[in-house]
Design an enzyme around this catalytic site. Structure first.
Site, PDB file in Angstrom:
ATOM      1  N   SER A 148       3.612  -1.911  10.401  1.00 36.96           N
ATOM      2  CA  SER A 148       5.055  -1.973  10.667  1.00 36.96           C
ATOM      3  C   SER A 148       5.693  -3.315  10.310  1.00 36.96           C
ATOM      4  O   SER A 148       6.621  -3.772  10.987  1.00 36.96           O
ATOM      5  CB  SER A 148       5.352  -1.601  12.123  1.00 36.96           C
ATOM      6  OG  SER A 148       4.946  -0.263  12.376  1.00 36.96           O
ATOM      7  N   ASN A 198       0.866  -1.178   0.000  1.00 40.36           N
ATOM      8  CA  ASN A 198       0.000   0.000   0.000  1.00 40.36           C
ATOM      9  C   ASN A 198       0.904   1.230   0.000  1.00 40.36           C
ATOM     10  O   ASN A 198       1.491   1.562   1.020  1.00 40.36           O
ATOM     11  CB  ASN A 198      -0.891  -0.026   1.249  1.00 40.36           C
ATOM     12  CG  ASN A 198      -1.733   1.228   1.384  1.00 40.36           C
ATOM     13  OD1 ASN A 198      -1.765   2.064   0.485  1.00 40.36           O
ATOM     14  ND2 ASN A 198      -2.420   1.356   2.502  1.00 40.36           N
ATOM     15  N   TRP A 199       0.997   1.853  -1.163  1.00 36.42           N
ATOM     16  CA  TRP A 199       1.926   2.982  -1.297  1.00 36.42           C
ATOM     17  C   TRP A 199       1.360   4.273  -0.704  1.00 36.42           C
ATOM     18  O   TRP A 199       2.047   5.295  -0.678  1.00 36.42           O
ATOM     19  CB  TRP A 199       2.290   3.193  -2.774  1.00 36.42           C
ATOM     20  CG  TRP A 199       3.056   2.051  -3.384  1.00 36.42           C
ATOM     21  CD1 TRP A 199       3.434   0.891  -2.770  1.00 36.42           C
ATOM     22  CD2 TRP A 199       3.537   1.969  -4.732  1.00 36.42           C
ATOM     23  NE1 TRP A 199       4.126   0.086  -3.649  1.00 36.42           N
ATOM     24  CE2 TRP A 199       4.194   0.729  -4.869  1.00 36.42           C
ATOM     25  CE3 TRP A 199       3.470   2.808  -5.844  1.00 36.42           C
ATOM     26  CZ2 TRP A 199       4.785   0.320  -6.061  1.00 36.42           C
ATOM     27  CZ3 TRP A 199       4.057   2.404  -7.026  1.00 36.42           C
ATOM     28  CH2 TRP A 199       4.710   1.172  -7.137  1.00 36.42           C
ATOM     29  N   LYS A 200       0.107   4.243  -0.291  1.00 32.84           N
ATOM     30  CA  LYS A 200      -0.537   5.431   0.306  1.00 32.84           C
ATOM     31  C   LYS A 200      -0.314   6.655  -0.600  1.00 32.84           C
ATOM     32  O   LYS A 200      -0.340   6.523  -1.810  1.00 32.84           O
ATOM     33  CB  LYS A 200      -0.031   5.641   1.738  1.00 32.84           C
ATOM     34  CG  LYS A 200      -0.193   4.353   2.569  1.00 32.84           C
ATOM     35  CD  LYS A 200      -0.009   4.546   4.032  1.00 32.84           C
ATOM     36  CE  LYS A 200      -0.204   3.200   4.735  1.00 32.84           C
ATOM     37  NZ  LYS A 200      -0.117   3.294   6.177  1.00 32.84           N
ATOM     38  N   HIS A 256      -9.514   1.039   4.817  1.00 31.74           N
ATOM     39  CA  HIS A 256      -8.244   1.252   5.528  1.00 31.74           C
ATOM     40  C   HIS A 256      -8.483   2.211   6.694  1.00 31.74           C
ATOM     41  O   HIS A 256      -9.291   3.130   6.588  1.00 31.74           O
ATOM     42  CB  HIS A 256      -7.196   1.814   4.569  1.00 31.74           C
ATOM     43  CG  HIS A 256      -5.825   1.819   5.154  1.00 31.74           C
ATOM     44  ND1 HIS A 256      -5.412   2.777   6.047  1.00 31.74           N
ATOM     45  CD2 HIS A 256      -4.792   0.948   5.022  1.00 31.74           C
ATOM     46  CE1 HIS A 256      -4.169   2.508   6.424  1.00 31.74           C
ATOM     47  NE2 HIS A 256      -3.771   1.404   5.807  1.00 31.74           N
ATOM     48  N   GLY A 269       2.981  -1.063   4.275  1.00 29.71           N
ATOM     49  CA  GLY A 269       3.048   0.356   3.946  1.00 29.71           C
ATOM     50  C   GLY A 269       4.481   0.765   3.638  1.00 29.71           C
ATOM     51  O   GLY A 269       5.002   0.488   2.555  1.00 29.71           O
ATOM     52  N   GLY A 270       5.124   1.382   4.606  1.00 35.07           N
ATOM     53  CA  GLY A 270       6.461   1.956   4.420  1.00 35.07           C
ATOM     54  C   GLY A 270       7.463   1.044   3.731  1.00 35.07           C
ATOM     55  O   GLY A 270       8.182   1.471   2.820  1.00 35.07           O
ATOM     56  N   GLU A 303      -5.204  -4.813  10.616  1.00 39.98           N
ATOM     57  CA  GLU A 303      -4.216  -3.754  10.808  1.00 39.98           C
ATOM     58  C   GLU A 303      -4.519  -2.992  12.096  1.00 39.98           C
ATOM     59  O   GLU A 303      -5.338  -2.059  12.086  1.00 39.98           O
ATOM     60  CB  GLU A 303      -4.249  -2.772   9.628  1.00 39.98           C
ATOM     61  CG  GLU A 303      -3.914  -3.395   8.296  1.00 39.98           C
ATOM     62  CD  GLU A 303      -3.356  -2.353   7.323  1.00 39.98           C
ATOM     63  OE1 GLU A 303      -2.275  -2.620   6.781  1.00 39.98           O
ATOM     64  OE2 GLU A 303      -3.957  -1.297   7.133  1.00 39.98           O
ATOM     65  N   GLY A 343       2.598   2.508  10.760  1.00 40.53           N
ATOM     66  CA  GLY A 343       3.538   3.607  10.608  1.00 40.53           C
ATOM     67  C   GLY A 343       4.259   3.997  11.882  1.00 40.53           C
ATOM     68  O   GLY A 343       4.908   5.039  11.935  1.00 40.53           O
ATOM     69  N   GLU A 391      -6.894   4.643   7.731  1.00 36.34           N
ATOM     70  CA  GLU A 391      -6.710   6.068   7.397  1.00 36.34           C
ATOM     71  C   GLU A 391      -7.945   6.635   6.708  1.00 36.34           C
ATOM     72  O   GLU A 391      -8.280   7.807   6.891  1.00 36.34           O
ATOM     73  CB  GLU A 391      -5.442   6.235   6.540  1.00 36.34           C
ATOM     74  CG  GLU A 391      -4.186   6.056   7.392  1.00 36.34           C
ATOM     75  CD  GLU A 391      -3.004   5.444   6.673  1.00 36.34           C
ATOM     76  OE1 GLU A 391      -2.973   5.439   5.427  1.00 36.34           O
ATOM     77  OE2 GLU A 391      -2.102   4.946   7.373  1.00 36.34           O
TER      78      GLU A 391
HETATM   79  P1  13P Z   1       3.143   0.528   7.667  1.00 34.92           P
HETATM   80  O1  13P Z   1       3.649  -0.775   7.084  1.00 34.92           O
HETATM   81  O2  13P Z   1       3.865   1.722   7.122  1.00 34.92           O
HETATM   82  O3  13P Z   1       3.053   0.473   9.146  1.00 34.92           O
HETATM   83  O4  13P Z   1       1.639   0.698   7.115  1.00 34.92           O
HETATM   84  C1  13P Z   1       0.765  -0.372   7.226  1.00 34.92           C
HETATM   85  C2  13P Z   1      -0.461  -0.074   6.450  1.00 34.92           C
HETATM   86  O5  13P Z   1      -1.243   0.790   6.821  1.00 34.92           O
HETATM   87  C3  13P Z   1      -0.704  -0.834   5.228  1.00 34.92           C
HETATM   88  O6  13P Z   1      -1.977  -0.618   4.740  1.00 34.92           O
END
Ligand code: 13P
Length: 254
Positions: free
Chosen positions: A214, A10-12, A96, A235-236, A168, A174, A98
């Site tokens: 994470s 997920n590149w957000k 998600h 994510g990251g 999640e 994050g 967010e």
């Molecule tokens: P991180 O891997 O950056 O913690 O993000 C997880 C995430 O929200 C994937 O959708």
């Protein structure tokens, strides 16, 4: 039933066009285990087309990060499932945290999107997870059940089998604070029980449940050792070729 691990990035709201294309090409050219793990990248919607072109013919699939639930119409700023399919998406992340936190996505709204995606043949990755306050208050199981019931209401058994769930925990996203493998496994096992009690054991054993929050190259393997953790929503660590590939390799070794 043997579930094939599934790792999605997920590149957000990260990357410029050139960087997105380079990342996608890097992942696609180095992904060596398509027989053992499914992989998808989910770039910002404005780059879906370019990234889709970049991974064309490879074993890496494309996913959107969100969609609106209606067909074409006057909905300024929105993107629908037909558009995601049109640029080559196979998956769409829905609900998600967010989106729930910053853009008002409720379980009911997520549910409409899930049903619309399934109707079109797009495979939803449906996110659930508790906040830190909820975990501290001992409400994790209840919160996750409410999100499961609401976001996934009204699905037939066949539709449910096509859904991917991503657990999640919000406090792990994050933050660098990943859930402990056993902590996550407990929620994954609970989710599988919820599927079994609403449908049956066969459906429950076929649904893939990813962990997200994470996940990094050096901690992914311990998560994938848990019996009910079928991959990761990253994510990251999905924003760089090498770290994402290491997570993919860890899932392939499951
Ligand atoms: P991180 O891997 O950056 O913690 O993000 C997880 C995430 O929200 C994937 O959708």
């Amino acid at each position: 039933m043997v579930r094939r691990p599934f790792v999605a990035g997920n590149w957000k709201m990260y990357k410029t066009r050139n960087d997105a294309v380079a990342l996608a090409k890097g992942v696609a050219s180095k992904f060596a285990t398509p027989d053992r793990v499914d992989v998808a990248v989910c770039p910002p919607s404005i780059y879906l087309d370019a990234v889709g072109q970049a991974i064309k013919g490879s074993s890496v699939a494309l996913g959107g990060q969100n969609m609106y639930h209606t067909t074409f119409g006057a909905f300024t700023g929105e993107v629908n499932g037909e558009m995601l399919l049109d640029v080559g998406c196979k998956y769409v992340i829905l609900g998600h945290s967010e989106r729930r936190q910053f853009f008002g996505d409720t379980d009911e709204f997520v549910n409409r999107k899930v049903l619309a995606a399934l109707k079109l043949g797009l495979l939803p990755i449906v996110c659930v997870g508790e906040t830190l306050d909820q975990r501290k208050a001992g409400q994790t199981a209840k919160v996750v059940q409410t999100q499961f019931d609401g976001s996934l209401a009204g699905l037939t058994a066949e539709q449910m089998s096509q859904v991917v769930i991503a657990y999640e925990p919000v406090w792990a996203i994050g933050t660098g604070v990943k859930a402990e493998p056993r902590q996550a496994e407990e929620v994954h096992a609970d989710l599988r029980k919820l599927i079994e009690s609403r449908y049956n054991a066969q459906v429950a054993s076929s649904v893939r449940i990813q962990y997200g929050g994470s996940v990094k190259a050096d901690n992914a393997a311990e998560m994938f050792q848990q019996p009910n953790i079928d991959g990761a929503l990253v994510g990251g660590a999905s924003l760089e070729v090498e770290s994402f590939l290491k997570i993919i390799e860890a899932a392939a070794a499951k």
